[in-house]
Design a protein around this motif. Structure first.
Motif: not given
Length: 274
Positions: A3, A8, A25, A32, A227
């Motif tokens: 990640v 994202a 995230l 994000v 996650l």
């Protein structure tokens, strides 16, 4: 697929599971785009994230039932941060209680809970296939593996969301496209409480069916599990592990399972009127 350093998009990010996912995230090193039909809610989530991680989140009001708005969302992510690596198709609606009174509510439920996933994947796949990687995370529900007492449209569209995620994985899993499908039971969100706030006995039964079947988790707890699953590139994400046993019992004797569900529904309805 790590990640950290990735871009994202999280739909339905204005709160609940989506808001928790967006925050988690960023803590893991991603940037994000927080998308939600409620633009103010999305902005609040992004602002809270940026207080501790400046310039890591942006917000966008977005109706994922409209492919043009999904396209604009992806374009905004690319313009602000770069190519999208992760897409969390998390936005969802409860749909009408029971079988519904008209086609309009069904159409909205299908658009948000299923077609939004299909449309996003259609837009993202060409770039992902060219780069040789991408990660699609579908928020379905335990209702997509079992069923949802009280709401036909919710149950049907969540089954379909699971089916689409399976198809994506089968079709593109050997070409660098990772897919995970999140299927929780009770999570403390507005969506969970929609049935009991509907004023309909069947709607109230829908909420009680979920809250009585297992623990009601917080969105943060679910985000942590998601996650971890992404780190393992695991397809089926079950925050409530008991769902797997229920699913096996369903497949082991479908008629017995259906009979048990009818009895369970009747107990819930009886308790609502007693």
């Amino acid at each position: 697929m790590q990640v950290a350093g990735k871009i994202a998009v999280v739909t339905g990010g204005g709160g609940g599971i989506g808001g928790a996912l967006a925050a988690r995230l960023v803590r893991e090193g991603a940037r994000v785009v927080v998308a939600d039909l409620d633009a103010d809610a999305a902005s609040s989530v992004a602002a809270a994230i940026n207080e501790s991680h400046p310039k890591s989140a942006i917000a966008m009001g977005s109706d994922v039932s409209d492919i043009a708005q999904i396209e604009a969302l992806i374009a905004r992510a690319e313009a602000e941060f770069g190519p999208v690596d992760f897409y969390f198709a998390n936005a969802g609606v409860a749909g009408p209680v029971g079988i519904g009174d008209d086609d309009a509510a069904w159409a909205t439920t299908i658009d948000v809970n299923l077609q939004a996933h299909v449309r996003a994947a259609r837009l993202l796949l060409p770039g992902w296939l060219e780069r040789g990687e991408g990660y699609f995370v579908s928020t379905a529900s335990a209702a997509g593996l079992l069923t949802q007492i009280g709401s036909a449209a919710y149950s049907v569209t969540k089954h379909a969301a699971v089916g689409f995620a399976e198809w994506l994985s089968v079709t593109y899993g050997d070409r660098g496209i990772r897919v995970s499908c999140l299927c929780p039971m009770g999570v403390e969100t507005a969506l969970l409480r929609a049935g009991e706030n509907s004023g309909d006995a069947l709607g109230a039964a829908a909420t009680r069916a979920v809250t009585s079947a297992g623990a009601v988790l917080t969105p943060d707890e679910v985000a942590e599990i998601v996650l971890s699953a992404i780190d393992d590139e695991r397809f089926l994400i079950l925050p409530h592990p008991e769902v797997l046993d229920m699913y096996r019992r369903k497949g082991g004797d479908y008629d017995r399972w259906l009979s048990g569900m009818r009895q369970y529904q009747q107990r819930l309805l009886d308790s609502a009127t007693s």
